[in-house]
Design an enzyme around this catalytic site. Structure first.
Site, PDB file in Angstrom:
ATOM      1  N   ILE A  48      -7.881  -9.393   1.750  1.00  0.00           N
ATOM      2  CA  ILE A  48      -9.237  -9.929   1.915  1.00  0.00           C
ATOM      3  C   ILE A  48     -10.258  -8.794   1.760  1.00  0.00           C
ATOM      4  CG2 ILE A  48     -10.857 -10.877   3.618  1.00  0.00           C
ATOM      5  CD1 ILE A  48      -8.535 -12.614   4.657  1.00  0.00           C
ATOM      6  N   LYS A  50      10.539  -7.283 -19.345  1.00  0.00           N
ATOM      7  CA  LYS A  50      10.125  -8.420 -18.512  1.00  0.00           C
ATOM      8  C   LYS A  50       8.661  -8.293 -18.093  1.00  0.00           C
ATOM      9  CE  LYS A  50      13.943 -10.508 -15.921  1.00  0.00           C
ATOM     10  NZ  LYS A  50      14.605 -10.513 -14.610  1.00  0.00           N
ATOM     11  N   GLU A  68      -6.574  25.218   3.956  1.00  0.00           N
ATOM     12  CA  GLU A  68      -5.688  24.313   3.196  1.00  0.00           C
ATOM     13  C   GLU A  68      -6.453  23.389   2.258  1.00  0.00           C
ATOM     14  OE1 GLU A  68      -6.045  22.229   7.328  1.00  0.00           O
ATOM     15  OE2 GLU A  68      -6.174  24.242   6.491  1.00  0.00           O
ATOM     16  N   GLU A  74     -12.390  21.961  25.803  1.00  0.00           N
ATOM     17  CA  GLU A  74     -11.811  20.720  25.285  1.00  0.00           C
ATOM     18  C   GLU A  74     -10.732  20.185  26.225  1.00  0.00           C
ATOM     19  OE1 GLU A  74      -9.843  18.930  21.164  1.00  0.00           O
ATOM     20  OE2 GLU A  74      -9.911  21.099  21.449  1.00  0.00           O
ATOM     21  N   CYS A 105      -7.833  26.842  12.813  1.00  0.00           N
ATOM     22  CA  CYS A 105      -8.740  26.055  13.655  1.00  0.00           C
ATOM     23  C   CYS A 105      -8.314  26.108  15.127  1.00  0.00           C
ATOM     24  CB  CYS A 105      -8.862  24.627  13.128  1.00  0.00           C
ATOM     25  SG  CYS A 105     -10.302  23.742  13.785  1.00  0.00           S
ATOM     26  N   LYS A 140       9.940  -9.262 -10.019  1.00  0.00           N
ATOM     27  CA  LYS A 140       9.143 -10.424  -9.620  1.00  0.00           C
ATOM     28  C   LYS A 140       7.913 -10.067  -8.777  1.00  0.00           C
ATOM     29  CE  LYS A 140      10.430 -14.048 -10.674  1.00  0.00           C
ATOM     30  NZ  LYS A 140      10.139 -14.731 -11.957  1.00  0.00           N
ATOM     31  N   HIS A 144     -10.554  25.631   7.721  1.00  0.00           N
ATOM     32  CA  HIS A 144      -9.361  24.968   7.186  1.00  0.00           C
ATOM     33  C   HIS A 144      -9.118  25.398   5.735  1.00  0.00           C
ATOM     34  CE1 HIS A 144      -8.416  22.091  10.425  1.00  0.00           C
ATOM     35  NE2 HIS A 144      -9.701  22.176  10.694  1.00  0.00           N
ATOM     36  N   ASP A 180      -6.754  11.188  -0.378  1.00  0.00           N
ATOM     37  CA  ASP A 180      -6.568  11.175  -1.837  1.00  0.00           C
ATOM     38  C   ASP A 180      -7.526  12.137  -2.537  1.00  0.00           C
ATOM     39  OD1 ASP A 180      -4.391   9.503  -2.282  1.00  0.00           O
ATOM     40  OD2 ASP A 180      -5.593   7.694  -2.060  1.00  0.00           O
ATOM     41  N   GLY A 230      -5.817  20.677  15.183  1.00  0.00           N
ATOM     42  CA  GLY A 230      -5.476  19.482  15.960  1.00  0.00           C
ATOM     43  C   GLY A 230      -6.542  19.248  17.011  1.00  0.00           C
ATOM     44  N   SER A 284       0.858  -1.192   0.000  1.00  0.00           N
ATOM     45  CA  SER A 284       0.000   0.000   0.000  1.00  0.00           C
ATOM     46  C   SER A 284       0.897   1.246   0.000  1.00  0.00           C
ATOM     47  CB  SER A 284      -0.912  -0.012   1.229  1.00  0.00           C
ATOM     48  OG  SER A 284      -0.138  -0.058   2.403  1.00  0.00           O
TER      49      SER A 284
END
Length: 531
Positions: free
Chosen positions: A150, A225, A509, A406, A382, A191, A507, A74, A355, A16
């Site tokens: 799986i 190959k 970004e 918090e 934030c 391989k 945010h 992604d 965060g 991965s």
């Protein structure tokens, strides 16, 4: 009836974190620049309903869409590389699929049938693929994880069936494989890639294009190959080599003819891709006029993936300002202990990102105090805004036990839970998420940076500045320059007698792109470099 819609499914083998997302985003970038109306889809095999409750150090950041979906990182790549604004329909997980199928079963929608992986789970996956493809000519779908897992088997079976449903001539399977370098042998090995394709073929999937990921140049004998043993023509085997700038990937693939080959295989007639913006981004990054050091004060500093969009937004700002940006990661817990504080002196600007939790917060507050008192360019995001308010309340207003709900259950809560939010209760998808409006005060730094008094930005938080303390804060010089008009929530704060001190509750970004950098990041880097 002839099915004219086209589909590309991207899978990965051997390991991965190979860069399937970047490969998918690069393909999307090139095909969109050829004039094709595309959409993107990420299918994640894990059983979490979404990544919102997963640790960012394990899975990377959570990307937030305009419509408030917590999605895989992604999707950030997809938005940065294309003109798309994605939604909750562009990402789904095994958890979402099973949840829907179980709800259907409880409602009796399967008419008493035994509910099985095939056809019920696979049908739900196919339904979601069709849904993502509704308003485009070409859907690029990426399956997370690795062939042979799986977890990914139902997805592999679904795309196998899907190709039969819509006509195999309308579907292209692209398989990304690792070509590892074995130091003891001093060579790259093909391989593992061969075994990965063999695994694909054993479940009825036959990749037409193979992309070879390596950390160095791949010799043509390896390509030969792969072509021979994987039964794929040589012109359909492409190299995906490590690069110092991810925005070079589309150009590298275009020079190899990947986009041209894809359109040929799918029978799509298009123009050549418009590469001007990509070329400019590459030129600016390779020809910096000066260096700027930005100190990023956080607690997930050991893993860049935790702050992926932030990291990219800074890169976009550096590219547009034509500077070489050095990110200095400063662990907030070190600052709490009074060590490595000299790092704050060496950087040109200080950034405190978002965060959760109380760990490291006192260190972040120290960094904010330093930036405020020493007139060093500062940008808070934030939690960075909330801690800026706490720092100002303590050290300027004199509210010594100013804090956030918090972190503790006693003190002066200048930051508190929003209406409808608590520390307890279900965690997944329950924050204030997605796009909300913000209105700036005329003449504020915020208005100057954006060039507008009305904006919309994406949020992901439970807490906010407590309006009961606003007058005390503003009387001592804190400027609340941006507010949400509907709920009168604090969105942006500034300091007047400071070269560049700004913090936002949202945010930014998430909306920054290499071809269109976010103004808050661009102005922060500009101020830090005194450009």
């Amino acid at each position: 009836m002839k099915h004219s819609k086209k589909y590309i499914f991207i899978t990965g083998g051997v390991t991965s974190s190979l860069g399937k997302g970047l490969a998918a985003a690069s393909i999307g970038c090139l095909l969109e620049r050829r004039g094709i109306k595309i959409n993107m889809l990420k299918m994640d095999p894990y059983i979490n309903v979404d990544p919102g409750t997963m640790s960012p150090t394990q899975h990377g950041e959570v990307f937030v869409t305009d419509d408030g979906a917590e999605t895989d990182l992604d999707l950030g790549h997809y938005e940065r590389f294309t003109s798309l604004t994605l939604t909750k329909n562009n990402n789904f997980t095994t958890g979402k699929v099973y949840l829907q199928v179980i709800e259907n079963e409880r409602e009796g929608k399967y008419l008493g049938k035994t509910v099985q992986v095939v056809p019920h789970i696979t049908d739900e996956i196919k339904r979601r693929i069709h849904m993502a493809a509704e308003n485009c000519d070409l859907l690029i779908g990426e399956i997370g994880g690795t062939v042979g897992d799986i977890e990914s088997l139902p997805f592999m079976e679904s795309i196998r069936q899907f190709a039969l449903d819509v006509g195999t001539e309308n579907v292209l399977f692209v398989h990304l494989v690792l070509i590892p370098y074995v130091a003891a042998a001093g060579e790259l090995k093909s391989k593992p890639a061969q075994h990965s394709v063999k695994e694909m073929r054993s479940i009825g999937l036959f990749p037409q294009i193979i992309m070879c990921r390596a950390d160095r140049e791949i010799d043509n004998s390896i390509i030969d190959k792969i072509s021979l043993f994987c039964n794929v023509p040589k012109q359909n085997v492409f190299k995906s080599i490590d690069m110092d700038l991810i925005y070079k990937a589309p150009k590298s693939f275009q020079e190899q003819g990947l986009d041209k080959r894809i359109t040929e295989l799918l029978g799509m007639w298009t123009t050549e891709p418009k590469m001007d913006e990509i070329n400019k981004v590459i030129y600016n990054s390779e020809n910096p006029l000066k260096e700027v050091n930005i100190g990023i004060v956080g607690k997930y500093t050991e893993l860049i993936e935790s702050y992926k969009s932030l990291d990219e937004a800074l890169r976009h700002a550096a590219i547009t300002n034509q500077v070489k940006l050095n990110r200095i990661y400063i662990d907030a817990e070190d600052l709490e202990k009074g060590i490595k504080t000299d790092l704050l002196e060496t950087v040109d600007g200080i950034l405190v990102p978002g965060g959760f939790g109380s760990r490291g917060t006192e260190g972040k507050i120290k960094a904010i105090q330093y930036a405020r008192e020493k007139k060093k360019p500062f940008f808070g995001i934030c939690l960075g805004l909330q801690l800026s308010v706490i720092e100002f309340a303590r050290n300027v207003v004199g509210i010594k036990d100013a804090t956030s709900m918090e972190f503790t259950d006693k003190g002066d809560f200048v930051v508190h839970y929003m209406a409808g939010q608590t520390k307890d209760g279900a965690k997944g998808g329950s924050m204030r998420l997605g796009a909300y409006d913000c209105e700036f005060t005329k003449g504020s730094l915020g208005e100057k940076i954006y060039g507008s008094t009305k904006i919309s930005e994406r949020h992901r938080h439970r807490l906010e500045v407590n309006n009961e303390y606003i007058n005390k804060l503003t009387d001592k010089g804190l400027v609340v320059s941006g507010r949400n008009p509907a709920l009168n929530l604090v969105e942006v704060i500034e300091l007047k007698d400071h070269p560049h001190f700004i913090a936002c509750q949202y945010h930014p970004e998430f909306k920054s792109r290499p071809f269109n950098p976010h103004p808050l990041f661009a102005s922060f880097v500009k101020a830090s470099g005194k450009l």
